[in-house]
Design an enzyme around this catalytic site. Structure first.
Site, PDB file in Angstrom:
ATOM      1  N   ASP A 120       0.852  -1.194   0.000  1.00  0.00           N
ATOM      2  CA  ASP A 120       0.000   0.000   0.000  1.00  0.00           C
ATOM      3  C   ASP A 120       0.888   1.245   0.000  1.00  0.00           C
ATOM      4  O   ASP A 120       1.066   1.900   1.031  1.00  0.00           O
ATOM      5  CB  ASP A 120      -0.889  -0.076   1.258  1.00  0.00           C
TER       6      ASP A 120
HETATM    7  C1  SPV Z   1      -6.776   1.742   4.110  1.00  0.00           C
HETATM    8  O1  SPV Z   1      -7.647   0.922   4.391  1.00  0.00           O
HETATM    9  O2  SPV Z   1      -6.146   1.674   3.076  1.00  0.00           O
HETATM   10  C2  SPV Z   1      -6.505   2.849   4.987  1.00  0.00           C
HETATM   11  C3  SPV Z   1      -6.741   2.688   6.406  1.00  0.00           C
HETATM   12  O3  SPV Z   1      -6.034   3.828   4.520  1.00  0.00           O
HETATM   13  S1  SPV Z   1      -5.299   2.142   7.106  1.00  0.00           S
HETATM   14  O4  SPV Z   1      -4.893   0.936   6.454  1.00  0.00           O
HETATM   15  O5  SPV Z   1      -5.581   1.956   8.514  1.00  0.00           O
HETATM   16  O6  SPV Z   1      -4.316   3.185   6.901  1.00  0.00           O
HETATM   17 MG    MG Z   2      -5.277   3.633   2.608  1.00  0.00          MG
END
Ligand code: SPV
Ligand code: MG
Length: 577
Positions: free
Chosen positions: A73
């Site tokens: 991510d």
């Molecule tokens: C996501 O779900 O991608 C978020 C929330 O941004 S977190 O993973 O808690 O950052």
């Molecule tokens: Mg996110």
């Protein structure tokens, strides 16, 4: 079912705001593809209190969208790829969606993001105040770089200015607590972002203790009323998950996002099932932890496709029906333990060979009456009726078990027959011949081998029949009227053998009903029969003749075969070898 979830974009965009206004707060669940969207959309529980609870919308998470595609991510998955997933989810659901917009890129990129999401039917975009390319917030020890508050506020302003639907919302996500900058930094940033026009604030934390989040919510509430008028407060309680949504709503949160649970659940289930299959070297054990395929078929609409296919096929079926009484039992069927229609002739059931001919002629409206071995009929696209009294009754009773299907015109055919398409096509010409209401198919070849026929034939004598060249026979179809039809006639004065195939026009069918109903009311044995229940098809044909209905004959010379005994079966096997 996916097709049933229909909503236009404008309505869907406005739904999020509307739900919050109605309910005070909304429960949002993560979705990462269409099937997770469908499950999230349809999930519902009824509590002991009677309250029915469901999710109000979806979180299209950067973490789970990236992970679904096998990536970290880190703003690696392109906006186009995200949009593809987003539109796949929206296509099969009817609830509003909040998109995790990561940092939103730079000012210009964010403008395009807003336009594209708005156009896609998304209700809200949340962007976080980190520097591109951001890192996910949840992993401890990750380097997190926050954007200058003024720069981020400017990005929010640009997003707000470019949106055209007043119901589309742009929310600022504050990462001060994630980056370790503390509550004060978060509050200052919130004030700035709200002044820039943000429709709401998402405060994020990866702490298991919710106290900072609760503190933030209190400070948010104490902002000047004009600054927080109609502004939304949002949280993602992944780590401080002991608090319920209702409790968080009590602290002032309007949107509570469960941000990654569908993907994590699917991940665990997939890992478990993979291990089960490897351990047992088969899938029997794994099946127990799998959703039945039928549930998936139901969810994605396949079962309704099947149903609609059936309805369409029913609607488009040939008007001319084919009715096959197949209830009876004889020595051969007892021996074989199955109805004659299901006997295999070189790997193909007799009925399948019949059906092939019907379909080739465009006859696909098939009615079959079962009796002996009824449960063995599994062929689809046949309308079945049952004669459970098949031991005590005869073919006319079987035929009228399907009385509700005996409407319009139909071809009657015995179940132990295979006939050439040419016979069917000849009968089908009667659909355009108003002169003929009832016709029977006959053959005169019995005359040439009378001596070696072991069963009592259904014979036919007509008004003009004679012993003539069998080839010429075919030329004058439907010109002769049957006068006698049955077994109790000397074969020397009979002209033809009835092969067990007949045609009824709509009017012919009505007459058939009339005669049957009268006989039933009077409990009358017809023609050669000994009782009403033992009435045969030829008995009612004779009754039709006796009461003034013309029963025409269609002459055929060969082109049909009856499977009556083991010997016939052997011959059929040779023919179809
Ligand atoms: C996501 O779900 O991608 C978020 C929330 O941004 S977190 O993973 O808690 O950052
Ligand atoms: Mg996110």
């Amino acid at each position: 079912m996916s097709l049933e979830h229909r909503i236009d974009n404008v309505k869907r965009i406005g739904l999020l705001k509307k739900k919050i206004q109605q309910k005070g707060f909304v429960r949002i669940i993560e979705t990462h593809n269409a099937i997770s969207g469908l499950i999230a959309n349809d999930s519902t529980v009824v509590l002991d209190t009677g309250e029915q609870r469901e999710f109000d919308g979806f979180w299209e998470s950067s973490l789970t969208d990236s992970a679904s595609k096998g990536f970290p991510d880190i703003e690696l998955v392109s906006l186009d790829s995200r949009l593809e997933t987003i539109s796949q989810i929206l296509e099969v659901t009817d609830k509003p969606m909040i998109v995790d917009g990561d940092t939103g890129g730079d000012f210009n990129q964010f403008e395009y993001m807003v336009k594209k999401l708005e156009r896609a039917g998304v209700s809200m975009v949340i962007i976080e105040d980190k520097v591109f390319p951001k890192r996910n917030s949840l992993e401890a020890g990750t380097r997190q770089t926050l954007e200058k508050p003024e720069v981020f506020a400017e990005k929010i302003r640009r997003g707000i200015e470019i949106k055209s639907d007043p119901d589309f919302l742009v929310v600022a996500r504050i990462e001060s607590l994630i980056a370790g900058f503390g509550l004060q930094d978060a509050i200052e940033r919130a004030e700035l972002y709200l002044k820039a026009g943000a429709d709401g604030i998402m405060i994020h934390s990866k702490d298991a203790d919710p106290s900072q989040i609760i503190e933030f919510a209190k400070k948010f509430k104490s902002f000047p009323p004009e600054l927080i008028k109609e502004k939304l407060l949002i949280c993602v309680p992944t780590t401080y998950n002991s608090l319920t949504c209702s409790q968080l709503a009590g602290y002032g949160f309007n949107i509570i996002i469960h941000a990654n649970h569908n993907l994590r659940a699917a991940y665990k289930a997939m890992e478990d099932v993979c291990k089960q299959i490897l351990t047992y070297d088969r899938t029997a054990e794994a099946d127990e932890i799998c959703t039945p395929i039928k549930s998936i078929f139901a969810k994605v609409g396949f079962l309704s496709v099947k149903e609609k296919d059936k309805q369409a096929a029913q609607k488009l079926k040939s008007k001319l029906k084919v009715v096959i009484p197949s209830a009876g039992v004889n020595e051969l069927t007892r021996q074989l333990g199955k109805p004659i229609a299901l006997v295999e002739i070189n790997n193909k059931k007799l009925i399948e060979r019949q059906l092939e001919n019907f379909y080739n002629c465009g006859l696909d409206n098939i009615v079959l009456i079962r009796g002996f071995g009824a449960e063995l009929f599994t062929l689809e696209n046949i309308e079945y009726f049952d004669n459970p009294d098949f031991e005590k009754t005869f073919v006319l009773e079987s035929l009228f078990k399907a009385k509700e299907a005996l409407t319009g015109s139909f071809i009657y055919i015995n179940s132990d027959l295979i006939i050439n398409e040419s016979i069917l096509r000849n009968l089908m010409t009667l659909e355009k011949n108003p002169e003929v209401d009832v016709a029977v198919v006959v053959d005169n070849s019995f005359q040439y081998h009378k001596h070696n026929i072991d069963k009592k034939l259904d014979l036919v004598r007509t008004n003009k029949g004679s012993k003539i060249d069998p080839i010429r026979l075919i030329a004058d179809n439907f010109s002769e009227d049957a006068e006698y039809i049955g077994k109790n006639i000397d074969s020397d004065i009979a002209h033809y053998e009835f092969i067990g195939v007949a045609y009824f026009s709509e009017k012919g069918t009505q007459k058939l009903h009339q005669i049957y109903n009268q006989a039933k009311t009077a409990n009358r044995a017809l023609h050669e029969s000994s009782s009403f229940g033992m009435n045969s098809f030829t008995d009612i044909l004779q009754e039709l003749i006796n009461t003034g209905t013309k029963v025409k004959v269609l002459k055929t010379y060969q082109g049909w075969m009856e499977i009556h005994n083991q010997e016939d079966l052997e011959i059929a096997k040779q023919i179809y070898a």
